[in-house]
Design a protein around this motif. Structure first.
Motif, PDB file in Angstrom:
ATOM      1  N   ILE A  44       0.851  -1.186   0.000  1.00  0.00           N
ATOM      2  CA  ILE A  44       0.000   0.000   0.000  1.00  0.00           C
ATOM      3  C   ILE A  44       0.887   1.237   0.000  1.00  0.00           C
ATOM      4  O   ILE A  44       2.104   1.148   0.199  1.00  0.00           O
ATOM      5  CB  ILE A  44      -0.958   0.018   1.204  1.00  0.00           C
ATOM      6  CG1 ILE A  44      -0.186  -0.005   2.525  1.00  0.00           C
ATOM      7  CG2 ILE A  44      -1.946  -1.132   1.127  1.00  0.00           C
ATOM      8  CD1 ILE A  44      -1.047   0.214   3.755  1.00  0.00           C
ATOM      9  N   SER A  45       0.296   2.370  -0.210  1.00  0.00           N
ATOM     10  CA  SER A  45       0.990   3.661  -0.145  1.00  0.00           C
ATOM     11  C   SER A  45       2.216   3.699  -1.051  1.00  0.00           C
ATOM     12  O   SER A  45       3.319   4.021  -0.622  1.00  0.00           O
ATOM     13  CB  SER A  45       1.366   3.975   1.303  1.00  0.00           C
ATOM     14  OG  SER A  45       1.881   5.272   1.402  1.00  0.00           O
ATOM     15  N   ARG A  46       1.976   3.324  -2.321  1.00  0.00           N
ATOM     16  CA  ARG A  46       3.037   3.329  -3.336  1.00  0.00           C
ATOM     17  C   ARG A  46       4.240   2.485  -2.934  1.00  0.00           C
ATOM     18  O   ARG A  46       5.388   2.836  -3.160  1.00  0.00           O
ATOM     19  CB  ARG A  46       3.459   4.746  -3.660  1.00  0.00           C
ATOM     20  CG  ARG A  46       2.346   5.563  -4.252  1.00  0.00           C
ATOM     21  CD  ARG A  46       2.810   6.929  -4.617  1.00  0.00           C
ATOM     22  NE  ARG A  46       1.655   7.694  -5.084  1.00  0.00           N
ATOM     23  CZ  ARG A  46       1.657   8.988  -5.225  1.00  0.00           C
ATOM     24  NH1 ARG A  46       2.732   9.683  -4.963  1.00  0.00           N
ATOM     25  NH2 ARG A  46       0.581   9.614  -5.638  1.00  0.00           N
ATOM     26  N   GLY A  47       3.965   1.354  -2.285  1.00  0.00           N
ATOM     27  CA  GLY A  47       5.031   0.440  -1.904  1.00  0.00           C
ATOM     28  C   GLY A  47       5.703   0.756  -0.592  1.00  0.00           C
ATOM     29  O   GLY A  47       6.677   0.116  -0.221  1.00  0.00           O
ATOM     30  N   ASN A  48       5.166   1.711   0.160  1.00  0.00           N
ATOM     31  CA  ASN A  48       5.780   2.099   1.426  1.00  0.00           C
ATOM     32  C   ASN A  48       5.191   1.378   2.627  1.00  0.00           C
ATOM     33  O   ASN A  48       5.672   1.548   3.749  1.00  0.00           O
ATOM     34  CB  ASN A  48       5.659   3.602   1.644  1.00  0.00           C
ATOM     35  CG  ASN A  48       6.506   4.366   0.678  1.00  0.00           C
ATOM     36  OD1 ASN A  48       7.664   4.033   0.472  1.00  0.00           O
ATOM     37  ND2 ASN A  48       5.957   5.384   0.060  1.00  0.00           N
ATOM     38  N   GLY A  49       4.164   0.604   2.421  1.00  0.00           N
ATOM     39  CA  GLY A  49       3.521  -0.093   3.539  1.00  0.00           C
ATOM     40  C   GLY A  49       2.997  -1.441   3.116  1.00  0.00           C
ATOM     41  O   GLY A  49       2.916  -1.759   1.924  1.00  0.00           O
TER      42      GLY A  49
END
Length: 53
Positions: A44-49
């Motif tokens: 999620i979150s552009r690969g940040n989560g």
């Protein structure tokens, strides 16, 4: 990216080749999840989560 959950550890393989390990106790929802639930995740979150279902 790969996410692995063992009996006591959450490990995440990062895109730069590093792997981080954290105690599963930090994530009670994962700690008590079934193996099937632990394998059901997405970025999620552009690969940040990471989100588990």
């Amino acid at each position: 990216m790969n996410v692995t959950v063992s009996e006591d550890t959450l490990s995440v393989d990062l895109s730069d080749g590093r792997t981080i390990f954290v105690p599963l106790g930090w994530f009670p929802r994962l700690r008590y999840a079934s193996d099937v639930q632990r394998k059901n995740w997405r970025l999620i979150s552009r690969g940040n989560g990471i989100h588990t279902f």
